[in-house]
Design an enzyme around this catalytic site. Structure first.
Site: not given
Length: 310
Positions: A183, A186, A232, A205, A235, A190, A180, A126
């Site tokens: 589904c 998430c 957070c 976000c 999700c 959110c 996914c 990162d």
């Protein structure tokens, strides 16, 4: 050699290790990345606009690179903060993950050099213009879910990703396929509707706003904070894949007792000096003292429940 490297990665504590051939990303990945930035979804993270050629081709970032060794390190907490108190994102419970992952990758590179002393490489976590989730998928580690996290089947998504770029060509793994399905949990959970079918709109976000954003929080976002004061996990907490999550065995990611014991009153009364003492070696330092205190003050007017109580 590939088998030996993977075995050593697992010995160092990584939960998964895969190999991808270095080169330009796919046309689809290029299109999605350009669209995301073009729509302004990156909000104030202007560094996402820079170094586009290297972001889309790691061989420009690391000349001579032929293989990307991608690893995943579990950070799911062994114990959670009390539900009645303030909440911080799980990834920030312990020490700064950049240092932990990069230190292990340096150890892995040192091991590779015992097998081939001529190998050259660079480690990343990162900290460079790399599409880490894309390369993790190419290396066969998992799929990218609707919540835009990398999901490792049978293990979940609570993982830090790291990349070791080396100048030796090794057999690459098969990219993992899957999605996914139907589904949409998430997207539905959110708090601010930041998750869309096109990805994350960081302008809404809570993770971005409570960590990277400088200045006052948007009123609508502040109303949805609940007890969240840093990041957070909503999700991920609702993702069915994370029913398989197992607590990390990495001691560096365990929350210190003095942080776990903080009461709401003690959070509210944090001084700059105590903040530096508690979080000087934590990812929470990213928000800065003023940013964290802004978040704490904003929770007083929040109307949303914390994700743990939904």
């Amino acid at each position: 050699m590939k088998r030996a490297i993977r075995d050593e990665a697992l010995r160092l504590g990584f939960a998964a290790c895969g190999f991808a051939r270095a080169g330009a990303v796919s046309e689809e990945a290029t299109r999605c990345t350009d669209h995301w930035v073009g729509q302004g979804y990156h909000a104030g993270m202007h560094y996402m606009e820079r170094n586009r050629p290297m972001r889309l081709d790691p061989t420009l970032l690391v000349p001579g690179c032929r293989t990307l060794i991608v690893v995943a390190l579990n950070y799911y907490p062994q114990r959670l903060l009390p539900e009645e108190g303030y909440q911080i994102a799980y990834y920030a419970y312990g020490k700064d993950y950049h240092r932990v992952v990069k230190d292990k990758l340096h150890q892995l590179l040192a091991y590779i050099r015992t097998l081939d002393p001529t190998t050259k490489g660079r480690v990343f976590c990162d900290t460079a213009p790399l599409l880490e989730r894309y390369w993790a998928m190419q290396a066969g580690l998992g799929i990218i879910g609707r919540n835009r996290t990398l999901i490792i089947p049978g293990k979940g998504s609570y993982f830090f990703l790291g990349i070791l770029a080396i100048d030796r060509e090794l057999p690459h793994d098969t990219p993992m396929k899957g999605d996914c399905g139907n589904c949409r949990r998430c997207l539905e959970h959110c708090p601010t509707g930041a998750l869309t079918t096109e990805g994350i709109d960081c302008r809404r976000c809570l993770s971005y706003l409570t960590i990277e954003h400088r200045g006052p929080l948007p009123e609508e976002a502040a109303r949805q904070l609940g007890k969240r004061i840093y990041g957070c996990d909503a999700c991920q907490q609702v993702c069915p894949h994370n029913c398989h999550a197992q607590p990390t065995a990495e001691p560096a990611f365990r929350i210190p007792d003095d942080i776990a014991a903080l009461t709401p009153e003690e959070w509210q009364g944090l001084t700059q000096q105590r903040y530096t003492h508690l979080f000087g070696d934590s990812a929470i330092e990213r928000a800065g003292y003023e940013g964290l205190m802004r978040n704490i003050r904003a929770t007083e007017g929040s109307s949303a429940a914390s994700p743990e109580t939904e």
